[in-house]
Write an enzyme that holds these catalytic residues in place. Structure first.
Site, PDB file in Angstrom:
ATOM      1  N   GLY A  65      12.620  18.585  31.918  1.00  0.00           N
ATOM      2  CA  GLY A  65      12.556  18.046  30.559  1.00  0.00           C
ATOM      3  C   GLY A  65      11.136  18.062  30.000  1.00  0.00           C
ATOM      4  N   ILE A 125       8.713  15.619  29.310  1.00  0.00           N
ATOM      5  CA  ILE A 125       7.600  14.977  30.032  1.00  0.00           C
ATOM      6  C   ILE A 125       7.570  15.487  31.477  1.00  0.00           C
ATOM      7  CG2 ILE A 125       6.540  12.778  30.654  1.00  0.00           C
ATOM      8  CD1 ILE A 125       8.193  11.479  28.369  1.00  0.00           C
ATOM      9  N   PHE A 158      12.379  10.727  36.022  1.00  0.00           N
ATOM     10  CA  PHE A 158      12.504  10.946  34.575  1.00  0.00           C
ATOM     11  C   PHE A 158      13.961  11.060  34.132  1.00  0.00           C
ATOM     12  CE2 PHE A 158       8.394  13.160  35.446  1.00  0.00           C
ATOM     13  CZ  PHE A 158       7.588  12.460  34.571  1.00  0.00           C
ATOM     14  N   SER A 207       9.818   2.345  28.959  1.00  0.00           N
ATOM     15  CA  SER A 207       9.488   2.616  27.564  1.00  0.00           C
ATOM     16  C   SER A 207       8.939   1.361  26.909  1.00  0.00           C
ATOM     17  CB  SER A 207      10.771   3.039  26.842  1.00  0.00           C
ATOM     18  OG  SER A 207      10.592   3.008  25.457  1.00  0.00           O
ATOM     19  N   TYR A 209      20.239   2.219  24.801  1.00  0.00           N
ATOM     20  CA  TYR A 209      19.181   2.981  25.486  1.00  0.00           C
ATOM     21  C   TYR A 209      18.103   2.020  25.983  1.00  0.00           C
ATOM     22  CZ  TYR A 209      14.813   5.494  26.056  1.00  0.00           C
ATOM     23  OH  TYR A 209      13.613   5.951  26.561  1.00  0.00           O
ATOM     24  N   LYS A 248      16.689   0.713  29.974  1.00  0.00           N
ATOM     25  CA  LYS A 248      15.307   0.679  30.484  1.00  0.00           C
ATOM     26  C   LYS A 248      14.962  -0.729  30.961  1.00  0.00           C
ATOM     27  CE  LYS A 248      14.329   4.978  29.786  1.00  0.00           C
ATOM     28  NZ  LYS A 248      14.313   5.871  30.949  1.00  0.00           N
ATOM     29  N   ASN A 257       4.439   6.632  22.426  1.00  0.00           N
ATOM     30  CA  ASN A 257       5.112   7.756  21.746  1.00  0.00           C
ATOM     31  C   ASN A 257       4.533   9.102  22.179  1.00  0.00           C
ATOM     32  OD1 ASN A 257       5.679   5.292  20.180  1.00  0.00           O
ATOM     33  ND2 ASN A 257       6.735   6.691  18.806  1.00  0.00           N
ATOM     34  N   ASN A 315      12.896  12.071  16.389  1.00  0.00           N
ATOM     35  CA  ASN A 315      11.515  11.587  16.465  1.00  0.00           C
ATOM     36  C   ASN A 315      10.627  12.300  15.461  1.00  0.00           C
ATOM     37  OD1 ASN A 315      12.274  11.428  19.847  1.00  0.00           O
ATOM     38  ND2 ASN A 315      11.790   9.625  18.657  1.00  0.00           N
ATOM     39  N   ASP A 325      13.800  -0.042  13.013  1.00  0.00           N
ATOM     40  CA  ASP A 325      12.370   0.244  13.157  1.00  0.00           C
ATOM     41  C   ASP A 325      11.540  -1.022  12.951  1.00  0.00           C
ATOM     42  OD1 ASP A 325      12.595   2.884  13.738  1.00  0.00           O
ATOM     43  OD2 ASP A 325      11.910   3.638  11.790  1.00  0.00           O
TER      44      ASP A 325
HETATM   45  P1  NAD Z   1      14.100  14.951  28.357  1.00  0.00           P
HETATM   46  O1  NAD Z   1      15.487  14.780  27.891  1.00  0.00           O
HETATM   47  O2  NAD Z   1      13.309  16.097  27.849  1.00  0.00           O
HETATM   48  O3  NAD Z   1      14.077  15.005  29.958  1.00  0.00           O
HETATM   49  C1  NAD Z   1      15.008  14.338  30.767  1.00  0.00           C
HETATM   50  C2  NAD Z   1      15.530  15.348  31.772  1.00  0.00           C
HETATM   51  O4  NAD Z   1      16.480  14.696  32.626  1.00  0.00           O
HETATM   52  C3  NAD Z   1      16.264  16.526  31.109  1.00  0.00           C
HETATM   53  O5  NAD Z   1      15.780  17.740  31.661  1.00  0.00           O
HETATM   54  C4  NAD Z   1      17.727  16.294  31.472  1.00  0.00           C
HETATM   55  O6  NAD Z   1      18.444  17.507  31.585  1.00  0.00           O
HETATM   56  C5  NAD Z   1      17.605  15.543  32.783  1.00  0.00           C
HETATM   57  N1  NAD Z   1      18.755  14.675  33.097  1.00  0.00           N
HETATM   58  C6  NAD Z   1      19.382  13.784  32.287  1.00  0.00           C
HETATM   59  N2  NAD Z   1      20.363  13.168  32.955  1.00  0.00           N
HETATM   60  C7  NAD Z   1      20.375  13.666  34.217  1.00  0.00           C
HETATM   61  C8  NAD Z   1      21.152  13.423  35.371  1.00  0.00           C
HETATM   62  N3  NAD Z   1      22.161  12.558  35.361  1.00  0.00           N
HETATM   63  N4  NAD Z   1      20.871  14.109  36.507  1.00  0.00           N
HETATM   64  C9  NAD Z   1      19.865  15.019  36.538  1.00  0.00           C
HETATM   65  N5  NAD Z   1      19.092  15.292  35.468  1.00  0.00           N
HETATM   66  C10 NAD Z   1      19.336  14.623  34.327  1.00  0.00           C
HETATM   67  O7  NAD Z   1      13.325  13.587  28.082  1.00  0.00           O
HETATM   68  P2  NAD Z   1      11.777  13.236  28.173  1.00  0.00           P
HETATM   69  O8  NAD Z   1      11.261  13.035  26.804  1.00  0.00           O
HETATM   70  O9  NAD Z   1      11.094  14.185  29.078  1.00  0.00           O
HETATM   71  O10 NAD Z   1      11.879  11.795  28.839  1.00  0.00           O
HETATM   72  C11 NAD Z   1      11.814  11.613  30.238  1.00  0.00           C
HETATM   73  C12 NAD Z   1      12.069  10.154  30.552  1.00  0.00           C
HETATM   74  O11 NAD Z   1      11.112   9.353  29.849  1.00  0.00           O
HETATM   75  C13 NAD Z   1      13.447   9.648  30.130  1.00  0.00           C
HETATM   76  O12 NAD Z   1      13.896   8.743  31.128  1.00  0.00           O
HETATM   77  C14 NAD Z   1      13.164   8.918  28.850  1.00  0.00           C
HETATM   78  O13 NAD Z   1      14.090   7.895  28.594  1.00  0.00           O
HETATM   79  C15 NAD Z   1      11.770   8.354  29.093  1.00  0.00           C
HETATM   80  N6  NAD Z   1      11.024   8.087  27.851  1.00  0.00           N
HETATM   81  C16 NAD Z   1      10.841   9.086  26.946  1.00  0.00           C
HETATM   82  C17 NAD Z   1      10.165   8.824  25.748  1.00  0.00           C
HETATM   83  C18 NAD Z   1       9.979   9.900  24.710  1.00  0.00           C
HETATM   84  O14 NAD Z   1       9.696   9.563  23.565  1.00  0.00           O
HETATM   85  N7  NAD Z   1      10.109  11.181  25.046  1.00  0.00           N
HETATM   86  C19 NAD Z   1       9.669   7.536  25.489  1.00  0.00           C
HETATM   87  C20 NAD Z   1       9.855   6.539  26.451  1.00  0.00           C
HETATM   88  C21 NAD Z   1      10.539   6.833  27.635  1.00  0.00           C
HETATM   89  N1  UFG Z   2       9.719   8.466  11.298  1.00  0.00           N
HETATM   90  C1  UFG Z   2       9.801   8.943  10.014  1.00  0.00           C
HETATM   91  N2  UFG Z   2      10.587  10.041   9.783  1.00  0.00           N
HETATM   92  C2  UFG Z   2      11.269  10.686  10.766  1.00  0.00           C
HETATM   93  C3  UFG Z   2      11.164  10.186  12.098  1.00  0.00           C
HETATM   94  C4  UFG Z   2      10.391   9.066  12.323  1.00  0.00           C
HETATM   95  O1  UFG Z   2       9.206   8.390   9.097  1.00  0.00           O
HETATM   96  O2  UFG Z   2      11.974  11.661  10.485  1.00  0.00           O
HETATM   97  C5  UFG Z   2       8.849   7.303  11.564  1.00  0.00           C
HETATM   98  C6  UFG Z   2       9.594   6.100  12.130  1.00  0.00           C
HETATM   99  O3  UFG Z   2      10.117   5.306  11.093  1.00  0.00           O
HETATM  100  C7  UFG Z   2       8.483   5.425  12.929  1.00  0.00           C
HETATM  101  C8  UFG Z   2       7.616   6.587  13.427  1.00  0.00           C
HETATM  102  O4  UFG Z   2       7.911   7.687  12.562  1.00  0.00           O
HETATM  103  O5  UFG Z   2       7.689   4.625  12.088  1.00  0.00           O
HETATM  104  C9  UFG Z   2       7.914   7.000  14.860  1.00  0.00           C
HETATM  105  O6  UFG Z   2       9.313   7.226  14.996  1.00  0.00           O
HETATM  106  P1  UFG Z   2       9.917   7.973  16.282  1.00  0.00           P
HETATM  107  O7  UFG Z   2      11.380   8.088  16.067  1.00  0.00           O
HETATM  108  O8  UFG Z   2       9.152   9.210  16.567  1.00  0.00           O
HETATM  109  O9  UFG Z   2       9.585   6.975  17.474  1.00  0.00           O
HETATM  110  P2  UFG Z   2       9.968   5.434  17.679  1.00  0.00           P
HETATM  111  O10 UFG Z   2       8.672   4.685  17.768  1.00  0.00           O
HETATM  112  O11 UFG Z   2      10.979   4.976  16.717  1.00  0.00           O
HETATM  113  O12 UFG Z   2      10.701   5.503  19.098  1.00  0.00           O
HETATM  114  C10 UFG Z   2      10.075   6.080  20.242  1.00  0.00           C
HETATM  115  C11 UFG Z   2      11.117   6.696  21.161  1.00  0.00           C
HETATM  116  C12 UFG Z   2      12.000   5.635  21.739  1.00  0.00           C
HETATM  117  C13 UFG Z   2      11.174   4.571  22.367  1.00  0.00           C
HETATM  118  C14 UFG Z   2      10.173   4.022  21.384  1.00  0.00           C
HETATM  119  C15 UFG Z   2       9.247   3.028  22.008  1.00  0.00           C
HETATM  120  O13 UFG Z   2      11.930   7.615  20.451  1.00  0.00           O
HETATM  121  O14 UFG Z   2      12.796   6.209  22.744  1.00  0.00           O
HETATM  122  O15 UFG Z   2       9.363   5.094  20.884  1.00  0.00           O
HETATM  123  O16 UFG Z   2       8.590   3.605  23.056  1.00  0.00           O
HETATM  124  F1  UFG Z   2      11.990   3.580  22.777  1.00  0.00           F
END
Ligand code: NAD
Ligand code: UFG
Length: 338
Positions: free
Chosen positions: A10, A12, A80, A124, A149, A153, A179, A199, A295
């Site tokens: 994925g 990250i 992850f 998160s 979601y 967490k 973020n 996002n 939000d």
């Molecule tokens: P992502 O979806 O790109 O990566 C997650 C990976 O896990 C994917 O490759 C997916 O195919 C795999 N996966 C999902 N379910 C699975 C399962 N049951 N078995 C095996 N593989 C599985 O997401 P990401 O942005 O890389 O996020 C990684 C982690 O960080 C997640 O747990 C997510 O909740 C957490 N996180 C992400 C953000 C963000 O904004 N990206 C913020 C806070 C926390």
């Molecule tokens: N935003 C816009 N337009 C868009 C998308 C987002 O204006 O099309 C704004 C949102 O209102 C917010 C900021 O951009 O003010 C960031 O929004 P994101 O959706 O990118 O991120 P969030 O902070 O809402 O959420 C993210 C992750 C969640 C996580 C959270 C806290 O998506 O999974 O950060 O870590 F839970």
């Protein structure tokens, strides 16, 4: 000694694979490709110049996990794998609890069976809910989450704390990400979202490349410096490097430790739009739209605990985040299918 990276294909995870390999670790990756593509792994191998075992395996597949643990000596897990779309989790709570919570329990059972006692978990900033003022600190109350979601967490943090109590030799580093944005500086790996991105940065990138007409800025009447929402954007490569430090730290007997991974600086939506346009010379048409449900105005970290315990702090700038995001998007307009 090998580190198992679940969800390593994925967004990250793929960046973390690169940083772990660069730091000299042996890694083993599992993923079920629910939200990723095998091409990401090819590119990780190309960029690192290293090979490593990969298993197409679901974390809920106990037998599959046993095979991974019996064929490799796993010393720690960076976990992850999980589903991460807030809106989807409201529509499909069962899938989120099954995948994220049940899946982690299955994995813990197998870790226990094989004597693996170290985990770095993707939590998160969402666990802080909307009730705490920023800067958010690890000792503030958690759990006032507003969607399934976020609840997965929060619940998983609590479960991992219970495991640490039951077995003092078990360490769980609970990384609370803010973020994540940006991409590897090569432009070869990055975020490849399915469908319409939720996002900010992935949506903005699709506007910049002409796939979507304009960005909707969700609200300009928040109590922030320009009225738009403020967040702690962190470059994904900084975040990935935080995991290398967290694995080192988890090797000590540290119990359960929540740690923020953020920069400590908040930028508004319009700050991001302006920085992106300036750094890349590409216009991002936008309109002001109503606030998005759920939000909050402001969310940024206090990153002091990560500096103290991990010896880590974010180093890349907002300009780096904007430049590297655009290099990935413009070089791979269809993501990994380009
Ligand atoms: P992502 O979806 O790109 O990566 C997650 C990976 O896990 C994917 O490759 C997916 O195919 C795999 N996966 C999902 N379910 C699975 C399962 N049951 N078995 C095996 N593989 C599985 O997401 P990401 O942005 O890389 O996020 C990684 C982690 O960080 C997640 O747990 C997510 O909740 C957490 N996180 C992400 C953000 C963000 O904004 N990206 C913020 C806070 C926390
Ligand atoms: N935003 C816009 N337009 C868009 C998308 C987002 O204006 O099309 C704004 C949102 O209102 C917010 C900021 O951009 O003010 C960031 O929004 P994101 O959706 O990118 O991120 P969030 O902070 O809402 O959420 C993210 C992750 C969640 C996580 C959270 C806290 O998506 O999974 O950060 O870590 F839970």
């Amino acid at each position: 000694m090998a580190i198992l990276i679940t969800g390593g294909c994925g967004y990250i995870g793929s960046h973390t694979c690169i940083e772990m390999l660069a730091a000299g670790y042996d890694i083993v990756v599992i993923d079920n490709f629910y939200n990723s593509k095998p091409e990401a792994l090819n590119r990780v191998k190309e960029l690192s110049g290293k090979d490593f075992p990969f298993y197409e395996c679901d974390i809920r597949d106990e037998e599959g996990l046993r095979k991974v643990f019996s064929e490799n000596k796993i010393d720690a897990v960076i976990h992850f794998a999980g589903l991460k779309a807030v809106g989807e989790s409201v529509e499909k709570p069962l899938e989120y609890y099954d995948n994220n919570v049940y899946g982690t329990l299955v994995m813990y059972r197998v870790m226990k069976e094989f004597g693996c006692k170290r985990i770095v978990f993707s939590s998160s900033a969402t666990v802080y809910g909307g009730v705490n003022p920023s800067p958010l600190k690890e000792d503030m109350p958690t759990g006032a989450v507003t969607n399934p979601y976020g609840r997965t967490k929060y619940v998983l943090e609590e479960i991992l704390k219970d495991f640490c109590v039951s077995d003092p030799a078990f360490s769980a580093v609970l990384l609370r990400y803010f973020n994540p944005v940006g991409a590897h500086e090569s432009g070869r790996i990055g975020e490849d979202p399915n469908g319409i991105p939720n996002n900010l940065m992935p949506f903005l990138l699709q506007v910049a490349i002409g796939k979507r007409e304009k960005l909707s800025v969700f609200g300009n009447d928040y109590d922030t410096h320009d009225g738009t929402g403020v967040r702690d954007y962190i470059h994904v490569v900084d975040l990935a490097r935080g995991h290398v430090k967290a694995v080192e730290y988890a090797m000590k007997n540290v119990g359960a430790q929540p740690i923020n991974l953020g920069t400590g600086v908040g930028y508004s939506v319009l700050d991001i739009v302006k920085a992106f346009e300036k750094v890349n010379g590409v216009p991002v048409p936008y309109v002001i739209a109503p606030r998005r449900a759920g939000d909050i105005a402001t969310c940024f970290s206090d990153p002091a605990k990560a500096a103290e315990l991990l010896g880590w702090k974010a180093e890349l700038t907002l300009e780096d985040m904007c430049r590297d995001s655009w290099r990935w998007q413009s070089g791979n307009p269809q993501g990994y299918d380009s």
